[in-house]
Structure formats: structure tokens, C-alpha cells
Design an enzyme around this catalytic site. Sequence first.
Site, PDB file in Angstrom:
ATOM      1  CB  THR A  15      -0.951   0.017   1.207  1.00  0.00           C
ATOM      2  OG1 THR A  15      -0.193   0.051   2.409  1.00  0.00           O
ATOM      3  CG2 THR A  15      -1.874  -1.183   1.194  1.00  0.00           C
ATOM      4  CG  ASP A  16      -0.718   4.635  -2.101  1.00  0.00           C
ATOM      5  OD1 ASP A  16      -1.549   4.639  -1.162  1.00  0.00           O
ATOM      6  OD2 ASP A  16      -1.029   4.890  -3.277  1.00  0.00           O
ATOM      7  CD  GLN A  17       2.148  10.225   2.420  1.00  0.00           C
ATOM      8  OE1 GLN A  17       2.584  10.486   1.319  1.00  0.00           O
ATOM      9  NE2 GLN A  17       2.397  10.973   3.477  1.00  0.00           N
ATOM     10  N   GLY A  19      -3.040   4.607   1.714  1.00  0.00           N
ATOM     11  CA  GLY A  19      -3.624   3.403   2.280  1.00  0.00           C
ATOM     12  C   GLY A  19      -4.232   2.462   1.261  1.00  0.00           C
ATOM     13  CB  VAL A  20      -5.317   2.586  -2.105  1.00  0.00           C
ATOM     14  CG1 VAL A  20      -6.526   3.228  -1.435  1.00  0.00           C
ATOM     15  CG2 VAL A  20      -4.517   3.618  -2.840  1.00  0.00           C
TER      16      VAL A  20
END
Length: 144
Positions: A15-17, A19-20
Site C-alpha cells: 500500500t501507499d501513503q 492506504g491503497v
Amino acid sequence: MLISTKEIEVRYAETDQMGVVYHANYLVWMEVARTQIVKDLGFNYAHMEEEGVLSPVTDVQISYKKPLRYGQTATVKIWIEEYDGLRTTYGYEIYTEEQELAITAYSKHVCVQKDSFRPISIRRKFPDWHDAYEKAKKPESFED
């Protein structure tokens, strides 16, 4: 037409910053699915590589529809969209746990000699694979 399915648990590191799932991780999941469809057809990529043949990606396209998040399970569906004895196009759909479409994609591949990167005919080099791909590919008259 064969449609293979692979479930993938979304890991925190994917996930990225926001949250996905970070967009490039879908490419990894697509590779996992390609390995699955080859396995479902009774073959193994590693054996092809032992014969000095690689299958690089020549084109990829992804359309993002819905996000996937950490802790969810993604369902990857893959099929052989097109196959002509030299080139293969795989089609993909990835779904959320709620069975909502998260992405649609395709990737195009060609088999090459490992030492020279010259294209090879799957039809001639791997006739069993060729026959299996011909039987498993999407029919030309198939409508979605």
C-alpha cells in the site's frame, strides 16, 4: 476459454501513503496470475526458462476502477485474450472482496531466446504449449 483465478491477500507493504494498493503492485499480481494460468494448463515457466526461452512483456495497459486496501483479499482473473503461435495477450480483471471490479488490464508477450532475445515460435519449440494455448484462448467470436 479457460479463466484462471488467483486470490491474493493485500499486504501492508503493497500500500501507499493513501492506504491503497500502490499501482505498480498490480503488475506483480498479474505475473502471479500468469504463472497460475500456465500451471492450470499443465506447464511451468521455469521449464521454459531451462530451455533457454524467456517471455518478456512487450506492452501492458491497466485501467484502475476501485482501490484495494491492506487486509483485503483481491481476486485476480486471467485468460488468454489472443494467441498466434508467436505472441500472447493475456486479459485480466482484479476484484475487491465485495466482487467490485478494481482493475481491467492486458499484457502482451513474445517468447525469445535467452541469449539473443530473438523471437521464437512457440508452435515449433513447444508444440504442447501451443496446442494448449489454442484450446484455452478466447474464441474470436466471443462477446463479453
